[in-house]
Scaffold this motif. Sequence first.
Motif, PDB file in Angstrom:
ATOM      1  N   TYR A  18       4.612 -30.194 -16.538  1.00 34.39           N
ATOM      2  CA  TYR A  18       5.212 -28.633 -17.027  1.00 34.39           C
ATOM      3  C   TYR A  18       5.097 -28.195 -18.259  1.00 34.39           C
ATOM      4  N   SER A  19       4.933 -28.684 -19.488  1.00 35.67           N
ATOM      5  CA  SER A  19       4.555 -27.330 -20.887  1.00 35.67           C
ATOM      6  C   SER A  19       3.656 -26.947 -20.654  1.00 35.67           C
ATOM      7  N   GLY A 234       9.708 -27.758 -23.865  1.00 33.80           N
ATOM      8  CA  GLY A 234      10.566 -29.741 -23.347  1.00 33.80           C
ATOM      9  C   GLY A 234       9.213 -29.480 -22.098  1.00 33.80           C
ATOM     10  N   CYS A 236       9.883 -30.921 -18.934  1.00 32.14           N
ATOM     11  CA  CYS A 236      11.115 -30.896 -17.966  1.00 32.14           C
ATOM     12  C   CYS A 236      11.592 -32.178 -18.499  1.00 32.14           C
ATOM     13  N   PRO A 237      12.919 -31.251 -17.694  1.00 33.42           N
ATOM     14  CA  PRO A 237      14.345 -32.403 -17.818  1.00 33.42           C
ATOM     15  C   PRO A 237      15.152 -33.278 -17.749  1.00 33.42           C
ATOM     16  N   ARG A 296      14.305 -22.577 -28.111  1.00 31.87           N
ATOM     17  CA  ARG A 296      13.469 -23.712 -27.020  1.00 31.87           C
ATOM     18  C   ARG A 296      13.850 -22.793 -26.112  1.00 31.87           C
ATOM     19  N   HIS A 298      13.601 -22.206 -22.046  1.00 32.49           N
ATOM     20  CA  HIS A 298      14.596 -22.408 -21.154  1.00 32.49           C
ATOM     21  C   HIS A 298      14.049 -23.690 -20.098  1.00 32.49           C
ATOM     22  N   GLU A 299      14.971 -24.591 -19.762  1.00 28.79           N
ATOM     23  CA  GLU A 299      14.789 -25.802 -19.340  1.00 28.79           C
ATOM     24  C   GLU A 299      16.253 -25.362 -17.889  1.00 28.79           C
ATOM     25  N   SER A 300      15.615 -26.014 -16.558  1.00 31.67           N
ATOM     26  CA  SER A 300      16.388 -25.932 -15.851  1.00 31.67           C
ATOM     27  C   SER A 300      16.630 -26.948 -14.876  1.00 31.67           C
ATOM     28  N   ASP A 330      10.787 -21.963 -15.028  1.00 31.76           N
ATOM     29  CA  ASP A 330      11.068 -21.534 -16.501  1.00 31.76           C
ATOM     30  C   ASP A 330      10.376 -20.733 -17.815  1.00 31.76           C
TER      31      ASP A 330
END
Length: 363
Positions: A18-19, A234, A236-237, A296, A298-300, A330
């Motif tokens: 994801y990152s 991040g 991923c949430p 930071r 965006h994290e959905s 994101d």
Amino acid sequence: MHPYRVLSIDGGGIRGLYSATVLEGLKRRFSVRRNVASLDVGKGFDLIVGASTGGILACALAYGCSPARLMRLYRDAGPKIFCGERMPDEPRSLKFVAWAWKHRSRPIHGADGLRQAIVEIFGAETLGSIYARRGIALCIPSVRLLNETPRVFKTGHLGSDFRRDDDLRVVDVCLATSAAPVFLPLAGLRETPSGSEELFADGGLWTNNPTPLGLIEALASTTPDREIVVVSVGTCPVPPGGNPASISRERGLIAWKAGSKALELSMNAQSRASQHFADRLVKELGRLGRRISVVRCHESPPPPDQACSLALDNASSEALGLLSSMGENDAAETYRWVQDPDDDRGRALCTVFETMPEKRADE
């Protein structure tokens, strides 16, 4: 003098895909905006900090890898790294009891797949040789088991008195920062040629979101009149904690899934706390006249019915596809900030990506 630019990347196992996808999406959009073939993401930063899987990404970007190459690494090597029998989802089943007994004296996954993947990237490269060749500072956290204290592996960017890690192989540093208890073996590392081997555990145990670490290192590396911009990515949430009414107060070894859920809880809570600390520190330093921005990305939140697929060792095709899709989404949402001239986050991102060196072709 351009601002001192810092990239911070969280830990999270396979979710490093994801990152890498977020960074690739931003790189691609800024390349189009600037009408260039590609950008060297690593060279766009003066300092890169990363914990666990974020530490591997940090070292690879400093080495010269493109985010696209790192995306391929997670897709191709992920199933080989996390190839052990994954923990059953239902901890109160006989299948889980049998699994726990089978792994009572060994971690879920071995280290051979991870070692092979990072050796293919770095070979015999050392922290000193990366810094000499590329001039990008690195801070990679871990935990020394001997006295259970934090350990930060660093390049020699602060001067001749801070060169103790120059001869450490990047492969060993990557293994040391990503040795997540329960999931992977501890990492052995000799800090001097004549010294005995010491054991290290995952840096995410104490700084899964290393933004405060990067901010403090930036303050140590700059004069008071130099602006600092930190871009934080991040992994991923995290899945929601669940309905409090369904959570038992009397949780034992099974409910905590042999300790793995406690580990993830600790890392997730620490990651969010670190972001709060960083934001608070920036605010207070601003009162003293320091110009600092922490952005930071965006994290959905993941779809509720798919959140369970985001375990840090789930390298299934379904999980990899979800991580790639969420990272691309994101990246697009983060880039929207750039399109708003009144958004401070977008201006900070432009400060970094508009001055990022051009790269003719991705590896």
